[in-house]
Motif scaffolding. Structure first.
Motif, PDB file in Angstrom:
ATOM      1  N   GLU A 709       1.602  -1.199   0.098  1.00  0.00           N
ATOM      2  CA  GLU A 709      -0.261   0.173   0.286  1.00  0.00           C
ATOM      3  C   GLU A 709       1.052   1.611  -0.694  1.00  0.00           C
ATOM      4  O   GLU A 709       0.565   2.161  -0.669  1.00  0.00           O
ATOM      5  CB  GLU A 709      -1.072  -0.118   1.340  1.00  0.00           C
ATOM      6  CG  GLU A 709      -1.525  -1.138   1.337  1.00  0.00           C
ATOM      7  CD  GLU A 709      -2.531  -1.260  -0.067  1.00  0.00           C
ATOM      8  OE1 GLU A 709      -2.886   0.507  -0.140  1.00  0.00           O
ATOM      9  OE2 GLU A 709      -2.987  -1.886  -0.604  1.00  0.00           O
ATOM     10  N   GLU A 710       1.642   1.845   0.705  1.00  0.00           N
ATOM     11  CA  GLU A 710       3.389   1.975   0.637  1.00  0.00           C
ATOM     12  C   GLU A 710       3.211   2.958  -0.164  1.00  0.00           C
ATOM     13  O   GLU A 710       3.792   3.645  -0.765  1.00  0.00           O
ATOM     14  CB  GLU A 710       3.200   2.428   1.880  1.00  0.00           C
ATOM     15  CG  GLU A 710       3.177   2.103   3.210  1.00  0.00           C
ATOM     16  CD  GLU A 710       3.077   3.715   3.530  1.00  0.00           C
ATOM     17  OE1 GLU A 710       4.268   4.451   3.839  1.00  0.00           O
ATOM     18  OE2 GLU A 710       2.194   4.244   3.356  1.00  0.00           O
ATOM     19  N   ALA A 711       3.979   1.165  -1.077  1.00  0.00           N
ATOM     20  CA  ALA A 711       4.483   1.594  -2.346  1.00  0.00           C
ATOM     21  C   ALA A 711       3.706   1.707  -2.991  1.00  0.00           C
ATOM     22  O   ALA A 711       3.927   3.209  -4.520  1.00  0.00           O
ATOM     23  CB  ALA A 711       4.694  -0.126  -2.614  1.00  0.00           C
ATOM     24  N   LYS A 712       2.298   1.621  -3.911  1.00  0.00           N
ATOM     25  CA  LYS A 712       1.097   2.489  -4.552  1.00  0.00           C
ATOM     26  C   LYS A 712       1.485   4.050  -4.483  1.00  0.00           C
ATOM     27  O   LYS A 712       1.258   4.947  -4.601  1.00  0.00           O
ATOM     28  CB  LYS A 712       0.007   1.565  -4.633  1.00  0.00           C
ATOM     29  CG  LYS A 712       0.413   0.410  -5.227  1.00  0.00           C
ATOM     30  CD  LYS A 712      -1.415  -0.420  -4.821  1.00  0.00           C
ATOM     31  CE  LYS A 712      -2.171  -1.267  -4.164  1.00  0.00           C
ATOM     32  NZ  LYS A 712      -3.236  -1.788  -4.014  1.00  0.00           N
ATOM     33  N   THR A 713       1.374   4.010  -2.889  1.00  0.00           N
ATOM     34  CA  THR A 713       0.677   5.401  -2.492  1.00  0.00           C
ATOM     35  C   THR A 713       2.099   6.305  -3.005  1.00  0.00           C
ATOM     36  O   THR A 713       2.394   7.157  -3.637  1.00  0.00           O
ATOM     37  CB  THR A 713       0.450   5.782  -0.854  1.00  0.00           C
ATOM     38  OG1 THR A 713      -0.136   5.126  -0.694  1.00  0.00           O
ATOM     39  CG2 THR A 713       1.364   7.045  -0.744  1.00  0.00           C
ATOM     40  N   TYR A 714       3.351   6.210  -3.155  1.00  0.00           N
ATOM     41  CA  TYR A 714       4.915   6.467  -3.162  1.00  0.00           C
ATOM     42  C   TYR A 714       4.601   6.651  -4.992  1.00  0.00           C
ATOM     43  O   TYR A 714       5.282   7.865  -5.194  1.00  0.00           O
ATOM     44  CB  TYR A 714       5.754   6.631  -2.908  1.00  0.00           C
ATOM     45  CG  TYR A 714       5.828   6.655  -1.351  1.00  0.00           C
ATOM     46  CD1 TYR A 714       6.012   7.947  -0.640  1.00  0.00           C
ATOM     47  CD2 TYR A 714       5.683   5.845   0.252  1.00  0.00           C
ATOM     48  CE1 TYR A 714       6.294   8.391   0.068  1.00  0.00           C
ATOM     49  CE2 TYR A 714       5.949   6.312   1.004  1.00  0.00           C
ATOM     50  CZ  TYR A 714       6.332   7.457   1.224  1.00  0.00           C
ATOM     51  OH  TYR A 714       6.143   7.806   3.169  1.00  0.00           O
ATOM     52  N   LEU A 715       4.471   5.568  -5.531  1.00  0.00           N
ATOM     53  CA  LEU A 715       4.488   5.504  -6.348  1.00  0.00           C
ATOM     54  C   LEU A 715       3.187   6.498  -7.308  1.00  0.00           C
ATOM     55  O   LEU A 715       3.766   7.009  -8.611  1.00  0.00           O
ATOM     56  CB  LEU A 715       4.332   3.777  -7.136  1.00  0.00           C
ATOM     57  CG  LEU A 715       5.962   3.225  -7.439  1.00  0.00           C
ATOM     58  CD1 LEU A 715       5.519   1.958  -6.790  1.00  0.00           C
ATOM     59  CD2 LEU A 715       6.911   3.959  -8.002  1.00  0.00           C
ATOM     60  N   GLU A 716       2.690   6.322  -7.219  1.00  0.00           N
ATOM     61  CA  GLU A 716       1.502   7.445  -7.575  1.00  0.00           C
ATOM     62  C   GLU A 716       1.427   8.833  -6.891  1.00  0.00           C
ATOM     63  O   GLU A 716       1.463   9.621  -7.736  1.00  0.00           O
ATOM     64  CB  GLU A 716      -0.260   6.742  -6.983  1.00  0.00           C
ATOM     65  CG  GLU A 716      -0.764   5.281  -7.357  1.00  0.00           C
ATOM     66  CD  GLU A 716      -1.424   4.792  -6.367  1.00  0.00           C
ATOM     67  OE1 GLU A 716      -2.146   5.733  -5.792  1.00  0.00           O
ATOM     68  OE2 GLU A 716      -2.217   3.754  -7.171  1.00  0.00           O
ATOM     69  N   ARG A 717       2.149   8.815  -6.289  1.00  0.00           N
ATOM     70  CA  ARG A 717       2.902  10.366  -6.326  1.00  0.00           C
ATOM     71  C   ARG A 717       3.513  11.002  -6.739  1.00  0.00           C
ATOM     72  O   ARG A 717       3.686  12.531  -7.615  1.00  0.00           O
ATOM     73  CB  ARG A 717       2.676  10.591  -4.733  1.00  0.00           C
ATOM     74  CG  ARG A 717       3.729  11.596  -4.068  1.00  0.00           C
ATOM     75  CD  ARG A 717       4.298  12.409  -3.051  1.00  0.00           C
ATOM     76  NE  ARG A 717       3.557  11.394  -1.975  1.00  0.00           N
ATOM     77  CZ  ARG A 717       3.847  11.335  -0.657  1.00  0.00           C
ATOM     78  NH1 ARG A 717       4.869  11.512   0.092  1.00  0.00           N
ATOM     79  NH2 ARG A 717       2.196  11.205   0.171  1.00  0.00           N
TER      80      ARG A 717
END
Length: 973
Positions: A709-717
């Motif tokens: 989830e953190e991975a997706k958050t930072y990549l989407e940012r």
């Protein structure tokens, strides 16, 4: 009978001219006015006539001919022969040319002789005679004015003067004819008739390097040209042996005129032509004419007269041979260069020049580049000079030392000769000579010149040649000095043209490269390209001399700020290359940055720190992670010490230091560095692309940690920031690929395929063979393997491999990743042999790049373990899988469940194998192990993946399948 359309009474003008011409041909002439004879008075009263006697004919009888001059008009031409007898009639109005009219008379006087070749030669000379006018002008003679008046329009004053020299030539020809009629044979041995020959400077055999391949090329070029003026240019750097080759070739030619013209300066050129004119002035008359020319005080007029004199004398010879040596620029010799055979006659020209652009000259038929010596030629020339031409044996060790020494010497005859003469004269060790050569001081060059002068050889040294060229370059354009300084700090091989364009612009760089070619400062691969990018190269010795010259001239040790423009340009170009993920440029650029940094004594601390940091960024992409980490760490320490206000630069380097740590498997340290970078960006430039890069890499680390989830958050940012910079589509594609990888790990293959497809298309919009597209297609193919679509998997993996092969060698880490994807495909297809082959191809580069305990190595070991299971090699499989498990556990990697599952499969296959042998105890043991490994895999998935993870469902299904098999009657003992 001579007919004329002169309107006035004849005053003796035309007869007087003919009388003069015929007398010079040794024809007896008498003239007078015909009396009022009854037989001719009706048509020839009071007209002029000439009575001539020819030389003795073959029957030793003199023959008499009488010519009458009449006006064309009332009397019919048909009636004239009847009234005069059988005399032939000639009409000057037909020829409209006095000179050809004279030839017609000669034909009548000497009917037994073929005048055709002589007339043809005369016409060739006559067509070029206009250029002679300034040379033959004399004070006007009243008698000539009178002649002009009566001979016009057939003989204008201009034509009269132009023709005087040719009438003499014609008459001399008739004199020679008289010798023929009297059977006096001409000289038989033509080879003895050498008109003019230079003392060509061809080295003795004891120091002459034979280059038959180049002599053969010269001969082939001449042979392929039409007759007339044949030209071959020898182009190359000073000291390449051009002059020696030209003289060596010319020396073997049988030419009546063989002359070497020094064309280095206008003064040398004129002096050479004056010497040639003196050599060609064989007769007393020619020498008298030449003395008069030398008395002319106006330089341009004297030069024109001497040039015309040479042209005329060369035209009179067949197959002359000229060498125009050391031509600086063709414009300087253009007026003196033979072009038109009608003016110069037939002959050959060899032109030597440093200007490689000579091949584009319209007046040069063929051009040969005189290039480098090969190692064998270097050794042969060196030993010839050292041993005075004798072939003396040398010990193997000594021979090897000499070869190594010559490997450091520029591959040209000059440099090898200088080294040989210097060492022979001073007996210095090879090492000492090389040390002096690297420094390239003026004192060292002066000693070299003195030694060469005493040896009687070429007295110009490499230092002197390059120095002169550099001064001319800098005088041509001040920007050239900045560019020369730039390239002197780079690796001399494959310098990217675009790097210089970013520094000075296209037009200046085009002109700069043109002038580098003009002075042959480029190597033979100057027009080459590296991975599609235009590059050029200079010689190592040239680079060293340029740097030594400019360091002294600009006092760079003291004024380090003078290099800041070059540093800034290189730094920006490196950063731009990394941001574009331009691997083609990165692969050559890192060498130039390394070379630039070897000159730290000329750079200030900030420049060194900045260049080290950008070089570290390139090393990250090229997977030289240890080098990258060292350089970036050192760069950041230095920047914080000297330039703490360089926040953007520090944040930028923190991102790539974090990435270097991530590549090395140091994920916790990488996470800290990415977070530090983001804090700086957040404070000073929250929407900078650097912020997007830091956020994306942090997301990749969270992916490794299993925090999806953190991975997706930072990549989407990261994606949202990149979208604010539409010019940076590469960043968008990069973040899409990493996000797709997260979905792939989660088992959401359809979403992963969709995102990888977007990433691939975005990359390919930049360039068809973009490296990023290869990564995306490789992972895309792997996703199709996961869902069992092997046809599409093959398609994308093949495309990925094709792109990678355009950029990387077979043993590169990026190639290994593609090989691993292929191995996984073959494994699923049941082609175990191919699967094993590709896993093994991938293993070496992966272990060498990342280490034997890296996660990437763990994936390869897991694949080899699975192949070994299917091959029935259980012991080997266990070794591979247990090593892989230790690696994944070390990094707490989320994919360790895959290794646990593979170990379960291994134990299960062992159980089946012992069951066949009815080993009940062994069967229960291996079944229990298989169940335990599968249970651990389930626990790991339960802990690290979402509750609805497809991996959990798949493992649960596997447990159920195993249980059904356990209870199946076919598996009961």
């Amino acid at each position: 009978m001579l007919l004329s359309d002169l309107e006035q009474e004849c005053d003796g003008c035309l007869p007087q001219c003919l009388e003069s011409s015929l007398k010079q041909a040794d024809v007896t002439v008498s003239s007078g006015v015909v009396g009022a004879s009854q037989t001719v008075q009706d048509f020839c009263k009071n007209k002029c006539g000439i009575y001539v006697k020819t030389p003795l004919s073959e029957d030793k009888q003199e023959k008499e001919t009488r010519f009458y001059f009449v006006s064309q008009g009332k009397e019919s031409l048909v009636e004239l022969p009847q009234k005069v007898g059988e005399a032939c009639s000639l009409d000057i109005a037909v020829q409209k040319n006095y000179y050809l009219f004279v030839f017609d008379i000669f034909k009548l006087l000497f009917p037994q002789f073929d005048f055709h070749p002589i007339v043809e030669e005369f016409l060739k000379q006559y067509e070029g005679a206009e250029a002679q006018l300034s040379l033959t002008e004399r004070e006007e003679d009243p008698r000539l004015r009178k002649r002009e008046k009566h001979l016009n329009p057939f003989l204008t004053r201009r034509n009269w003067y132009l023709g005087s020299g040719f009438i003499i030539l014609s008459c001399v020809t008739i004199v020679l004819l008289s010798f023929f009629l009297n059977r006096n044979p001409p000289p038989h041995d033509q080879e003895l008739n050498k008109v003019a020959r230079s003392d060509l400077d061809v080295p003795t055999d004891s120091v002459l390097l034979n280059r038959p391949e180049l002599l053969g090329q010269i001969e082939e070029c001449f042979r392929g040209q039409k007759k007339g003026v044949q030209t071959v240019a020898l182009a190359g750097i000073g000291g390449a042996g051009k002059t020696t080759l030209a003289c060596q070739y010319a020396f073997a030619q049988k030419a009546p005129v063989l002359w070497e013209i020094n064309a280095e300066t206008k003064e040398d050129l004129q002096a050479s032509f004056e010497n040639l004119a003196q050599a060609l002035a064989k007769s007393d008359e020619d020498q008298k004419i030449l003395r008069g020319m030398f008395k002319v005080r106006v330089p341009l007029e004297r030069e024109a007269k001497i040039l015309q004199f040479v042209k005329e004398r060369l035209r009179a010879q067949n197959n002359w041979f000229l060498i125009f040596d050391n031509v600086q620029q063709f414009n300087d010799i253009q007026n003196h260069f033979p072009k038109d055979p009608e003016i110069w006659g037939q002959g050959k020209v060899i032109l030597t020049t440093r200007d490689r652009n000579i091949e584009n000259n319209a007046y040069v038929n063929s051009a040969i580049v005189v290039g480098e010596l090969n190692p064998e030629q270097k050794l042969a020339l060196f030993q010839k000079i050292m041993n005075n031409g004798a072939s003396l044996p040398s010990a193997p060790k000594e021979q090897e030392e000499t070869k190594q020494f010559l490997g450091e010497i520029s591959p040209f005859p000059l440099d090898v000769s200088v080294a040989a003469y210097y060492i022979k004269a001073t007996n210095v060790p090879y090492k000492s000579y090389l040390e002096n050569m690297v420094k390239y001081s003026a004192d060292f060059s002066h000693v070299q010149e003195k030694i060469l002068q005493e040896a009687g050889a070429y007295t110009k040294t490499r230092y002197g040649i390059i120095m002169l060229s550099l001064k001319k370059l800098v005088d041509t354009d001040p920007d050239f000095q900045d560019l020369l300084l730039f390239i002197s700090l780079l690796d001399p091989h494959k310098i990217p043209r675009q790097l210089l364009v970013k520094f000075k612009g296209n037009i200046v760089v085009d002109n700069f490269i043109y002038h580098l070619k003009k002075y042959s400062l480029l190597t033979n691969d100057a027009a080459s390209s590296y991975s599609g990018e235009p590059v050029f190269s200079i010689h190592q010795s040239t680079r060293a001399i340029i740097l030594a010259y400019l360091t002294k001239k600009l006092n760079l040790i003291k004024h380090k700020n003078l290099l800041e423009p070059q540093v800034q340009s290189l730094e920006n170009y490196m950063k731009e290359t990394v941001e574009k993920e331009d691997f083609s440029t990165m692969k050559s650029l890192y060498r130039h940055a390394e070379h630039f940094l070897t000159h730290e004594e000329l750079l200030n601390e900030e420049s060194v720190s900045s260049l080290r940091g950008e070089l570290g960024c390139i090393y990250c992409y090229l997977r030289h992670s240890l080098k990258a980490k060292a350089l970036l760490t050192e760069s950041l320490l230095s920047l914080k010490r000297c330039c703490g206000d360089q926040h953007h630069k520090i944040a930028h380097f923190l991102v790539y230091l974090g990435n270097a740590n991530r590549s090395l498997g140091e994920y916790e340290e990488a996470k800290k560095l990415f977070e530090q970078s983001m804090q700086i960006y957040k404070k000073y430039a929250p929407n900078d692309v650097g912020m997007a890069k830091a956020s994306g890499y942090l997301g990749a680390v969270y992916h490794t940690f299993g925090d999806f989830e953190e991975a997706k958050t930072y990549l989407e940012r990261a994606q949202s920031i990149y979208k604010k910079h539409p010019q940076n589509r590469v960043g968008v594609a990069w973040s899409l690929a990493h996000l797709a990888s997260v979905y792939g790990t989660l088992g959401e293959y359809e979403e992963a395929i969709r995102l990888f497809m977007q990433s691939m298309e975005t990359y390919k919009a930049q360039a068809k063979y973009y490296v990023g597209a290869a990564w995306a297609e490789g992972d895309l193919g792997a996703m199709y393997v996961k869902i069992g679509n092997f046809e599409k998997a093959h398609h994308y993996l093949e495309e990925s491999l094709a792109i990678c092969r355009k950029h990387f060698s077979e043993d590169h880490a990026y190639m290994a990743e593609i090989f691993a994807h292929f191995a996984g495909l073959y494994l699923k297809e049941g082609n175990y042999k191919k699967a094993k082959e590709f896993f093994q191809k991938a293993r070496g580069p992966v272990e060498e790049t990342y280490g034997v305990d890296h996660v990437e190595t763990g994936y390869i070991l897991k694949g080899l373990g699975e192949v070994a299971i299917l091959e029935g090699n259980f012991d080997q499989s266990g070794d591979h899988l247990n090593r892989a498990l230790l690696i994944f556990q070390k990094y707490k990697h989320p994919d360790q469940y895959l290794v646990l599952e593979a170990l379960s499969d291994l134990s299960y296959q062992k159980a089946l194998a012992v069951k066949v042998k009815e080993d009940h105890q062994g069967y229960k043991k291996f079944r229990k192990e298989a169940e335990a490994y599968l249970q651990k895999a389930l626990e790991h998935v339960n802990t690290n993946f979402p509750t609805d993870s497809p991996h959990l469902r798949r493992l649960q299904d596997k447990v159920k399948e195993r249980n059904r098999e356990e209870n199946s009657p076919s598996l009961q003992f």
